[in-house]
Design a protein around this motif. Structure first.
Motif, PDB file in Angstrom:
ATOM      1  N   TYR A  76      -6.228 -16.507 -20.824  1.00  0.00           N
ATOM      2  CA  TYR A  76      -7.042 -17.609 -21.318  1.00  0.00           C
ATOM      3  C   TYR A  76      -7.734 -18.302 -20.149  1.00  0.00           C
ATOM      4  CZ  TYR A  76      -5.377 -17.494 -26.155  1.00  0.00           C
ATOM      5  OH  TYR A  76      -5.128 -17.135 -27.449  1.00  0.00           O
ATOM      6  N   SER A  77      -8.834 -18.975 -20.420  1.00  0.00           N
ATOM      7  CA  SER A  77      -9.542 -19.698 -19.366  1.00  0.00           C
ATOM      8  C   SER A  77      -8.762 -20.955 -18.998  1.00  0.00           C
ATOM      9  CB  SER A  77     -10.949 -20.084 -19.831  1.00  0.00           C
ATOM     10  OG  SER A  77     -10.887 -21.125 -20.798  1.00  0.00           O
ATOM     11  N   PHE A  78      -9.008 -21.428 -17.780  1.00  0.00           N
ATOM     12  CA  PHE A  78      -8.320 -22.636 -17.333  1.00  0.00           C
ATOM     13  C   PHE A  78      -8.757 -23.842 -18.171  1.00  0.00           C
ATOM     14  CE2 PHE A  78      -7.698 -26.248 -14.349  1.00  0.00           C
ATOM     15  CZ  PHE A  78      -6.304 -26.160 -14.276  1.00  0.00           C
ATOM     16  N   ASN A  79     -10.013 -23.845 -18.610  1.00  0.00           N
ATOM     17  CA  ASN A  79     -10.486 -24.939 -19.459  1.00  0.00           C
ATOM     18  C   ASN A  79      -9.710 -24.999 -20.771  1.00  0.00           C
ATOM     19  OD1 ASN A  79     -12.417 -25.906 -17.698  1.00  0.00           O
ATOM     20  ND2 ASN A  79     -14.044 -24.601 -18.491  1.00  0.00           N
ATOM     21  N   THR A  80      -9.412 -23.819 -21.344  1.00  0.00           N
ATOM     22  CA  THR A  80      -8.616 -23.783 -22.576  1.00  0.00           C
ATOM     23  C   THR A  80      -7.210 -24.290 -22.309  1.00  0.00           C
ATOM     24  OG1 THR A  80      -9.891 -21.901 -23.411  1.00  0.00           O
ATOM     25  CG2 THR A  80      -7.731 -22.286 -24.412  1.00  0.00           C
ATOM     26  N   ALA A  81      -6.622 -23.860 -21.184  1.00  0.00           N
ATOM     27  CA  ALA A  81      -5.271 -24.313 -20.831  1.00  0.00           C
ATOM     28  C   ALA A  81      -5.231 -25.827 -20.662  1.00  0.00           C
ATOM     29  CB  ALA A  81      -4.811 -23.624 -19.549  1.00  0.00           C
ATOM     30  N   LYS A  82      -6.270 -26.389 -20.044  1.00  0.00           N
ATOM     31  CA  LYS A  82      -6.325 -27.836 -19.823  1.00  0.00           C
ATOM     32  C   LYS A  82      -6.377 -28.607 -21.134  1.00  0.00           C
ATOM     33  CE  LYS A  82      -9.877 -28.296 -17.097  1.00  0.00           C
ATOM     34  NZ  LYS A  82     -10.897 -28.960 -16.239  1.00  0.00           N
ATOM     35  N   VAL A  83      -6.895 -27.976 -22.175  1.00  0.00           N
ATOM     36  CA  VAL A  83      -6.961 -28.615 -23.490  1.00  0.00           C
ATOM     37  C   VAL A  83      -5.646 -28.421 -24.245  1.00  0.00           C
ATOM     38  CG1 VAL A  83      -8.088 -28.561 -25.751  1.00  0.00           C
ATOM     39  CG2 VAL A  83      -9.465 -28.433 -23.666  1.00  0.00           C
ATOM     40  N   TYR A  84      -5.159 -27.178 -24.298  1.00  0.00           N
ATOM     41  CA  TYR A  84      -3.987 -26.852 -25.108  1.00  0.00           C
ATOM     42  C   TYR A  84      -2.705 -27.537 -24.626  1.00  0.00           C
ATOM     43  CZ  TYR A  84      -6.335 -23.133 -27.787  1.00  0.00           C
ATOM     44  OH  TYR A  84      -7.141 -22.429 -28.642  1.00  0.00           O
ATOM     45  N   ILE A  85      -2.477 -27.539 -23.324  1.00  0.00           N
ATOM     46  CA  ILE A  85      -1.192 -28.035 -22.804  1.00  0.00           C
ATOM     47  C   ILE A  85      -0.964 -29.509 -23.138  1.00  0.00           C
ATOM     48  CG2 ILE A  85       0.137 -28.488 -20.688  1.00  0.00           C
ATOM     49  CD1 ILE A  85      -1.040 -25.823 -19.606  1.00  0.00           C
ATOM     50  N   PRO A  86      -1.883 -30.425 -22.787  1.00  0.00           N
ATOM     51  CA  PRO A  86      -1.627 -31.834 -23.120  1.00  0.00           C
ATOM     52  C   PRO A  86      -1.597 -32.111 -24.616  1.00  0.00           C
ATOM     53  CG  PRO A  86      -3.813 -31.575 -22.138  1.00  0.00           C
ATOM     54  CD  PRO A  86      -3.110 -30.272 -21.969  1.00  0.00           C
ATOM     55  N   LEU A  87      -2.412 -31.402 -25.394  1.00  0.00           N
ATOM     56  CA  LEU A  87      -2.421 -31.634 -26.840  1.00  0.00           C
ATOM     57  C   LEU A  87      -1.130 -31.152 -27.480  1.00  0.00           C
ATOM     58  CD1 LEU A  87      -6.103 -30.785 -27.872  1.00  0.00           C
ATOM     59  CD2 LEU A  87      -5.035 -33.025 -27.647  1.00  0.00           C
ATOM     60  N   PHE A  88      -0.610 -30.017 -27.010  1.00  0.00           N
ATOM     61  CA  PHE A  88       0.645 -29.533 -27.581  1.00  0.00           C
ATOM     62  C   PHE A  88       1.805 -30.437 -27.170  1.00  0.00           C
ATOM     63  CE2 PHE A  88       4.402 -26.707 -27.785  1.00  0.00           C
ATOM     64  CZ  PHE A  88       4.343 -26.428 -29.146  1.00  0.00           C
ATOM     65  N   GLU A  89       1.758 -30.949 -25.956  1.00  0.00           N
ATOM     66  CA  GLU A  89       2.822 -31.855 -25.517  1.00  0.00           C
ATOM     67  C   GLU A  89       2.800 -33.156 -26.312  1.00  0.00           C
ATOM     68  OE1 GLU A  89       2.533 -32.257 -21.284  1.00  0.00           O
ATOM     69  OE2 GLU A  89       3.466 -30.291 -20.921  1.00  0.00           O
ATOM     70  N   LYS A  90       1.597 -33.629 -26.641  1.00  0.00           N
ATOM     71  CA  LYS A  90       1.517 -34.830 -27.474  1.00  0.00           C
ATOM     72  C   LYS A  90       2.124 -34.552 -28.848  1.00  0.00           C
ATOM     73  CE  LYS A  90      -1.536 -38.515 -28.996  1.00  0.00           C
ATOM     74  NZ  LYS A  90      -2.885 -39.123 -28.923  1.00  0.00           N
ATOM     75  N   PHE A  91       1.889 -33.354 -29.355  1.00  0.00           N
ATOM     76  CA  PHE A  91       2.438 -32.952 -30.651  1.00  0.00           C
ATOM     77  C   PHE A  91       3.963 -32.902 -30.630  1.00  0.00           C
ATOM     78  CE2 PHE A  91       3.961 -29.140 -33.016  1.00  0.00           C
ATOM     79  CZ  PHE A  91       3.818 -29.623 -34.315  1.00  0.00           C
ATOM     80  N   ILE A  92       4.551 -32.226 -29.639  1.00  0.00           N
ATOM     81  CA  ILE A  92       6.018 -32.088 -29.624  1.00  0.00           C
ATOM     82  C   ILE A  92       6.700 -33.412 -29.294  1.00  0.00           C
ATOM     83  CG2 ILE A  92       5.977 -29.622 -29.120  1.00  0.00           C
ATOM     84  CD1 ILE A  92       6.479 -30.186 -26.222  1.00  0.00           C
ATOM     85  N   ASN A  93       5.999 -34.304 -28.606  1.00  0.00           N
ATOM     86  CA  ASN A  93       6.590 -35.611 -28.343  1.00  0.00           C
ATOM     87  C   ASN A  93       6.520 -36.525 -29.556  1.00  0.00           C
ATOM     88  OD1 ASN A  93       7.513 -36.173 -25.360  1.00  0.00           O
ATOM     89  ND2 ASN A  93       5.773 -34.766 -25.232  1.00  0.00           N
ATOM     90  N   HIS A  94       5.659 -36.186 -30.512  1.00  0.00           N
ATOM     91  CA  HIS A  94       5.646 -36.898 -31.789  1.00  0.00           C
ATOM     92  C   HIS A  94       6.910 -36.570 -32.587  1.00  0.00           C
ATOM     93  CE1 HIS A  94       3.598 -38.986 -35.103  1.00  0.00           C
ATOM     94  NE2 HIS A  94       4.100 -38.057 -35.897  1.00  0.00           N
ATOM     95  N   PHE A  95       7.496 -35.391 -32.294  1.00  0.00           N
ATOM     96  CA  PHE A  95       8.726 -34.942 -32.967  1.00  0.00           C
ATOM     97  C   PHE A  95       9.861 -34.834 -31.932  1.00  0.00           C
ATOM     98  CE2 PHE A  95       5.158 -33.263 -35.425  1.00  0.00           C
ATOM     99  CZ  PHE A  95       5.475 -33.683 -36.706  1.00  0.00           C
ATOM    100  N   LYS A  96      10.093 -35.904 -31.195  1.00  0.00           N
ATOM    101  CA  LYS A  96      11.068 -35.886 -30.101  1.00  0.00           C
ATOM    102  C   LYS A  96      12.463 -35.464 -30.544  1.00  0.00           C
ATOM    103  CE  LYS A  96       9.763 -38.816 -26.227  1.00  0.00           C
ATOM    104  NZ  LYS A  96       8.346 -39.026 -26.399  1.00  0.00           N
ATOM    105  N   SER A  97      12.836 -35.837 -31.766  1.00  0.00           N
ATOM    106  CA  SER A  97      14.192 -35.556 -32.238  1.00  0.00           C
ATOM    107  C   SER A  97      14.394 -34.107 -32.673  1.00  0.00           C
ATOM    108  CB  SER A  97      14.546 -36.480 -33.411  1.00  0.00           C
ATOM    109  OG  SER A  97      13.635 -36.268 -34.486  1.00  0.00           O
ATOM    110  N   VAL A  98      13.300 -33.336 -32.769  1.00  0.00           N
ATOM    111  CA  VAL A  98      13.391 -31.944 -33.219  1.00  0.00           C
ATOM    112  C   VAL A  98      13.597 -31.039 -32.008  1.00  0.00           C
ATOM    113  CG1 VAL A  98      12.215 -30.077 -34.429  1.00  0.00           C
ATOM    114  CG2 VAL A  98      11.888 -32.446 -35.173  1.00  0.00           C
ATOM    115  N   GLU A  99      14.738 -30.396 -31.921  1.00  0.00           N
ATOM    116  CA  GLU A  99      15.038 -29.505 -30.797  1.00  0.00           C
ATOM    117  C   GLU A  99      14.410 -28.127 -31.004  1.00  0.00           C
ATOM    118  OE1 GLU A  99      16.428 -30.175 -27.939  1.00  0.00           O
ATOM    119  OE2 GLU A  99      16.682 -32.277 -28.492  1.00  0.00           O
ATOM    120  N   ASN A 100      14.571 -27.589 -32.218  1.00  0.00           N
ATOM    121  CA  ASN A 100      14.021 -26.275 -32.539  1.00  0.00           C
ATOM    122  C   ASN A 100      12.655 -26.449 -33.190  1.00  0.00           C
ATOM    123  OD1 ASN A 100      13.440 -23.695 -33.335  1.00  0.00           O
ATOM    124  ND2 ASN A 100      15.240 -23.426 -34.638  1.00  0.00           N
ATOM    125  N   LEU A 101      11.601 -26.067 -32.491  1.00  0.00           N
ATOM    126  CA  LEU A 101      10.243 -26.301 -32.992  1.00  0.00           C
ATOM    127  C   LEU A 101       9.929 -25.500 -34.249  1.00  0.00           C
ATOM    128  CD1 LEU A 101       8.248 -26.440 -29.616  1.00  0.00           C
ATOM    129  CD2 LEU A 101       9.122 -28.328 -31.002  1.00  0.00           C
TER     130      LEU A 101
END
Length: 381
Positions: free
Chosen positions: A122-147
């Motif tokens: 993947y391009s670095f530009n795509t990585a720069k978008v996906y990584i922070p957005l996915f982290e925001k998503f999983i931090n919305h579900f902090k109590s969920v261990e198994n995604l």
């Protein structure tokens, strides 16, 4: 009369039920298909998904293919992951994200997320978008261990939260892409969340400026390097990223073409090289003597994307243009002016590197050819 092989079809879907990976089998009512499904291990009917479900295990998948071979067409488009590999371009590394100083109470992307971005090139530009957005998503579900425990309802609730907190449609769409990348690519469960709806796409027209205005911008440039950058953006329809990655070897003066390597979607293509442009480039080369890239920064690497944007905006101001002008508007203007000059839409599609003709057709709504000949109703006798 018995039903023929080509008339029978089953579709495989990825599902997660009670935190367990399952295979969904979707089909039109058919006695033969129903009889074969009963021979599979522990088939169950899901009222929620309106399909038969089985455990997602390799041996179960094998049995499905054995049972239906020669009897029904198995649609796997939504089941097996497409696995493109890095096709020779510079390898992506996301070590910058791996080596971040951990912050308390913040969940980070799993290592497999980073690895899949790198392996699939993947391009670095795509990585720069996906990584922070996915982290925001999983931090919305902090109590969920198994995604894998997060279901369609949870994701719709999260997307609704983004709407309520006034995030743009583009932001929400990119968030969906990041989420789907994890479940469908990293976890290899294509179409996992096929019931999740995207915001309705707004149909906006390409922003175009006149040829006269662009020529004024070019004429306002006394720096030959800046002049060539502006001229190339307009005369070739290049994206900014494609322009700064051009190498000297990509200029084919014999065929009067420019090779665009690994453009958007990692596709190679050719675009136009005009006689005036070639003359300007030769003058520029004699003065700057670039070694590898056509336009080089101080360190010999590609010229900066921000610098290109600044060249365009400053030239627009010198030309007396009041509105904000971007490099991409020169690309839009290139396509629109070609269309107005009678160039076939399919040729423009090829020059721009569009996958779909529908994308190129947007220029038909801004092209003025023919429209200017229509008499205004107030001017009619």
């Amino acid at each position: 009369m018995s039903q023929g092989y080509t008339d029978r079809r089953i579709t495989l879907k990825h599902l997660v039920i009670d935190h367990q990976r399952m295979v969904g089998i979707k089909f039109y009512p058919d006695k033969v298909i129903q009889a074969l499904i009963k021979q599979l291990p522990e088939p169950k009917w899901s009222e929620k998904y309106q399909m038969v479900v089985l455990k997602n295990e390799p041996e179960v998948i094998d049995q499905i293919f054995q049972k239906f071979k020669g009897i029904a067409w198995i649609d796997c488009r939504h089941f097996f992951a497409n696995r493109p590999v890095n096709n020779g371009n510079e390898a992506l590394s996301v070590d910058h994200y791996r080596k971040r100083t951990p912050q308390k109470n913040w969940k980070y992307c799993p290592e497999e997320f980073y690895q899949k971005l790198e392996i699939r090139g993947y391009s670095f530009n795509t990585a720069k978008v996906y990584i922070p957005l996915f982290e925001k998503f999983i931090n919305h579900f902090k109590s969920v261990e198994n995604l894998l425990e997060i279901n369609e309802y949870d994701i719709r609730h999260y997307l609704q939260h983004l709407v309520v907190t006034k995030h743009s449609d583009s932001y929400i769409n990119q968030s969906i892409n990041a989420i789907k990348f994890y479940y469908e690519v990293v976890k290899e469960m294509p179409n996992r969340f096929y019931t999740v709806e995207r915001p309705i796409k707004k149909e906006s027209l390409p922003k175009v400026i006149s040829k006269e205005a662009i020529l004024k911008m070019i004429e306002s440039c006394h720096n030959i390097k800046h002049r060539c950058i502006l001229s190339l953006l307009y005369s070739t329809g290049l994206r900014r990223s494609e322009l700064i990655n051009l190498k000297l070897s990509d200029i084919d003066s014999d065929r009067m073409m420019i090779m665009v390597r690994q453009g958007k979607g990692k596709k190679d293509r050719y675009t136009l090289l005009g006689n005036k442009m070639l003359k300007e480039l030769r003058t520029y080369y004699q003065y700057y003597k670039p070694k590898t890239y056509l336009f080089e920064g101080p360190d010999g690497g590609p010229y900066g994307a921000t610098s290109v944007g600044r060249i365009v905006s400053q030239a627009a101001k010198r030309a007396g243009i009041q509105k904000r002008i971007t490099p991409h508007m020169l690309r839009h203007s290139f396509a629109t002016h070609l269309l107005e000059a009678g160039t076939d839409l399919r040729h423009i599609q090829t020059l721009l590197g569009h996958n779909s003709s529908r994308t190129t057709e947007a220029y038909t709504f801004v092209a003025l050819k023919g429209l200017t000949k229509i008499q205004n109703p107030l001017d009619l006798p």
